[in-house]
Design an enzyme around this catalytic site. Structure first.
Site, PDB file in Angstrom:
ATOM      1  N   SER A 261      37.118  35.195  48.288  1.00 37.22           N
ATOM      2  CA  SER A 261      37.880  36.179  49.065  1.00 37.22           C
ATOM      3  C   SER A 261      39.139  35.571  49.684  1.00 37.22           C
ATOM      4  O   SER A 261      39.238  34.354  49.867  1.00 37.22           O
ATOM      5  CB  SER A 261      37.010  36.760  50.183  1.00 37.22           C
ATOM      6  OG  SER A 261      35.828  37.315  49.655  1.00 37.22           O
TER       7      SER A 261
HETATM    8  N1  SAH Z   1      31.432  34.968  49.503  1.00 36.21           N
HETATM    9  C1  SAH Z   1      32.019  34.584  48.240  1.00 36.21           C
HETATM   10  C2  SAH Z   1      32.730  35.764  47.608  1.00 36.21           C
HETATM   11  C3  SAH Z   1      32.221  35.982  46.258  1.00 36.21           C
HETATM   12  S1  SAH Z   1      32.640  37.511  45.489  1.00 36.21           S
HETATM   13  C4  SAH Z   1      32.910  33.365  48.394  1.00 36.21           C
HETATM   14  O1  SAH Z   1      33.156  32.924  49.522  1.00 36.21           O
HETATM   15  O2  SAH Z   1      33.354  32.818  47.388  1.00 36.21           O
HETATM   16  C5  SAH Z   1      31.123  38.405  45.644  1.00 36.21           C
HETATM   17  C6  SAH Z   1      29.903  37.779  45.046  1.00 36.21           C
HETATM   18  O3  SAH Z   1      28.822  38.700  45.227  1.00 36.21           O
HETATM   19  C7  SAH Z   1      29.987  37.499  43.542  1.00 36.21           C
HETATM   20  O4  SAH Z   1      29.724  36.151  43.285  1.00 36.21           O
HETATM   21  C8  SAH Z   1      28.918  38.413  42.967  1.00 36.21           C
HETATM   22  O5  SAH Z   1      28.261  37.894  41.819  1.00 36.21           O
HETATM   23  C9  SAH Z   1      27.960  38.562  44.137  1.00 36.21           C
HETATM   24  N2  SAH Z   1      27.069  39.738  44.056  1.00 36.21           N
HETATM   25  C10 SAH Z   1      27.363  40.978  43.611  1.00 36.21           C
HETATM   26  N3  SAH Z   1      26.291  41.772  43.667  1.00 36.21           N
HETATM   27  C11 SAH Z   1      25.273  41.016  44.173  1.00 36.21           C
HETATM   28  C12 SAH Z   1      23.897  41.278  44.459  1.00 36.21           C
HETATM   29  N4  SAH Z   1      23.327  42.450  44.223  1.00 36.21           N
HETATM   30  N5  SAH Z   1      23.157  40.257  44.986  1.00 36.21           N
HETATM   31  C13 SAH Z   1      23.702  39.030  45.227  1.00 36.21           C
HETATM   32  N6  SAH Z   1      25.004  38.736  44.949  1.00 36.21           N
HETATM   33  C14 SAH Z   1      25.773  39.706  44.435  1.00 36.21           C
END
Ligand code: SAH
Length: 248
Positions: A98
């Site tokens: 993000s």
């Molecule tokens: N917090 C992260 C942002 C990653 S983007 C960072 O600091 O880099 C959002 C993430 O949520 C992705 O990696 C995606 O695979 C995950 N995601 C999406 N749906 C999900 C679910 N149902 N359970 C767990 N993770 C999920």
């Protein structure tokens, strides 16, 4: 308009050097200058959204942490040059790390304290978990994409973050074993607030979650559970997040 901008520049001009005085020496490496520029860009965005977020600055503890965590360790090598730009970056598998301003804002909205335990859904690169780990006692983080979850777990261990427990699973159901949580942060956009997560939030706890789908406006939403267990929600800011996946 001109006045507003120059007042804003003045405030930023005063605040940012002060911040550096207190945190600039905390973690010096070849990216220190870029991290300082990232802090200034976050502060700019905070000013630009002050009305919506109802404040002119984020907590000093949060800004200090943003200044110390090495974001360049959390991006793919191909993105190293952009690691400290104030925008989201691709991390593979169609996912993103993000934007720094959004990470800082979401962390600030959680009001983290050193005695707390926080659950994150969407580990991704592990950057948000690393930021939180410096501000609370224990972080639990769930990722649904196995290779991303494995890579971020290894990265967090290598970098010495020893108060983060990770898991590869669908985060919709939360992580009941460690519940209840003082804070829950969801970093993928979902059409509704998952009831299991509401259940796993402590009385007096806060959840920050982007609510909406790919085709609607998503709103960063603050969910508060009061001391009697009553829920209130507040839309903070329109945002764009990758979609929450899984079987819900
Ligand atoms: N917090 C992260 C942002 C990653 S983007 C960072 O600091 O880099 C959002 C993430 O949520 C992705 O990696 C995606 O695979 C995950 N995601 C999406 N749906 C999900 C679910 N149902 N359970 C767990 N993770 C999920």
């Amino acid at each position: 308009m001109r006045n507003t901008i120059s007042i804003k520049r003045f405030i930023v001009g005063c605040f940012v050097p002060l911040l550096f005085l207190s945190v600039g020496v905390a973690y010096a490496d070849k990216y220190t200058k870029q991290r300082q520029q990232m802090i200034a860009a976050i502060q700019d965005d905070v000013q630009d959204t002050a009305k919506q977020i109802n404040k002119n600055s984020l907590s000093q503890a949060v800004m200090h942490t943003m200044m110390t965590v090495p974001r360049h360790e959390f991006v793919p090598e191909s993105q190293l040059d952009a690691a400290y730009e104030n925008r989201p970056l691709p991390i593979g598998y169609g996912q993103t790390i993000s934007q720094p301003y959004i990470v800082a804002l979401m962390t600030d909205l959680l009001q983290p304290r050193p005695d707390q335990r926080v659950l994150e859904i969407g580990t991704g690169s592990g950057y948000q978990a690393a930021i939180l780990s410096k501000l609370v006692a224990q972080v639990y983080s769930i990722e649904i994409i196995e290779p991303l979850g494995k890579a971020s777990t290894q990265r967090l261990t290598r970098l010495g973050y020893d108060n983060i427990e990770t898991r590869i699973a669908d985060g919709y159901d939360g992580w009941p074993q460690h519940a209840p949580y003082d804070g829950i942060i969801v970093t993928a956009a979902i059409s509704h607030i998952p009831p299991p997560l509401v259940k796993q939030l402590k009385n007096g706890g806060r959840m920050v979650i982007p609510v909406g789908t790919r085709f609607q406006t998503q709103y960063l939403t603050l969910v508060e559970k009061d001391n009697n267990g009553a829920i209130s929600t507040r839309q903070i800011l329109p945002v764009i997040f990758v979609p929450f996946t899984g079987g819900h």
